[in-house]
Design a protein around this motif. Sequence first.
Motif, PDB file in Angstrom:
ATOM      1  N   TRP A  23      -1.662  -0.494  10.053  1.00  0.00           N
ATOM      2  CA  TRP A  23      -3.150  -0.563   9.407  1.00  0.00           C
ATOM      3  C   TRP A  23      -3.750   0.891   9.066  1.00  0.00           C
ATOM      4  O   TRP A  23      -4.505   0.954   7.991  1.00  0.00           O
ATOM      5  N   PHE A  24      -3.777   1.599  10.188  1.00  0.00           N
ATOM      6  CA  PHE A  24      -4.280   3.139   9.651  1.00  0.00           C
ATOM      7  C   PHE A  24      -3.737   3.742   8.705  1.00  0.00           C
ATOM      8  O   PHE A  24      -4.120   4.330   7.881  1.00  0.00           O
ATOM      9  N   PHE A  25      -2.264   3.761   8.659  1.00  0.00           N
ATOM     10  CA  PHE A  25      -1.417   4.192   7.527  1.00  0.00           C
ATOM     11  C   PHE A  25      -1.944   3.658   6.154  1.00  0.00           C
ATOM     12  O   PHE A  25      -2.222   4.345   5.384  1.00  0.00           O
ATOM     13  N   VAL A  26      -1.791   2.359   6.150  1.00  0.00           N
ATOM     14  CA  VAL A  26      -2.459   1.630   4.873  1.00  0.00           C
ATOM     15  C   VAL A  26      -3.819   2.012   4.457  1.00  0.00           C
ATOM     16  O   VAL A  26      -4.205   2.351   3.322  1.00  0.00           O
ATOM     17  N   GLY A  27      -4.780   2.427   5.404  1.00  0.00           N
ATOM     18  CA  GLY A  27      -6.133   2.566   5.143  1.00  0.00           C
ATOM     19  C   GLY A  27      -6.119   4.170   4.761  1.00  0.00           C
ATOM     20  O   GLY A  27      -6.989   4.409   3.790  1.00  0.00           O
ATOM     21  N   VAL A  28      -5.154   5.062   5.163  1.00  0.00           N
ATOM     22  CA  VAL A  28      -5.234   6.390   4.735  1.00  0.00           C
ATOM     23  C   VAL A  28      -4.472   6.458   3.299  1.00  0.00           C
ATOM     24  O   VAL A  28      -5.225   7.273   2.541  1.00  0.00           O
ATOM     25  N   MET A  29      -3.761   5.642   3.216  1.00  0.00           N
ATOM     26  CA  MET A  29      -3.283   5.715   1.767  1.00  0.00           C
ATOM     27  C   MET A  29      -4.032   5.194   0.726  1.00  0.00           C
ATOM     28  O   MET A  29      -4.060   5.665  -0.511  1.00  0.00           O
ATOM     29  N   CYS A  30      -4.870   4.085   0.927  1.00  0.00           N
ATOM     30  CA  CYS A  30      -5.703   3.515   0.020  1.00  0.00           C
ATOM     31  C   CYS A  30      -6.528   4.459  -0.290  1.00  0.00           C
ATOM     32  O   CYS A  30      -7.388   4.649  -1.239  1.00  0.00           O
TER      33      CYS A  30
END
Length: 106
Positions: A23-30
Motif C-alpha cells: 500500500w505504501f508503494f501504491v501510494g508513492v506511485m499514485c
Amino acid sequence: PYVAPRLPWRILHLVLRALQFAWFFVGVMCTVQAFDGVLFDVQSYVPGEEEGRRLSARDSFHFQELEANHPQGDLFEPQSLSCLPSVGGVRQLLVGTRHEMFWATA
C-alpha cells in the motif's frame, strides 16, 4: 509451563507487513503520477501524429445494414471483429464470441 504456539501470529504479522509495504508503494506511485513525476507506458493520442496510426488509413467509413442469421439467434453476443485482407477478390470476416470464432466470406 505451557507456551502458546506463536507461528500463526508470526505469519499473520509478516503478511500484514507485506500489505503495508504494498500500500505504501501504491501510494508513492499514485503521488508521483499525480504530480507528473513519471510517465508510465500508456498509449495516448498526440495530435499531429496521425500518419503513424493504423486506424487513420481512411477518411471515413460507410456502414450498411446486413440481414444475417446468427448461430445462437438473439443470444449471439459478438465481442471481436476482424476484417481480413481480400484473397482473390473475396472479402473475409472473423467474428468472435466468448466461446467461438465465426468466419464469413463475401
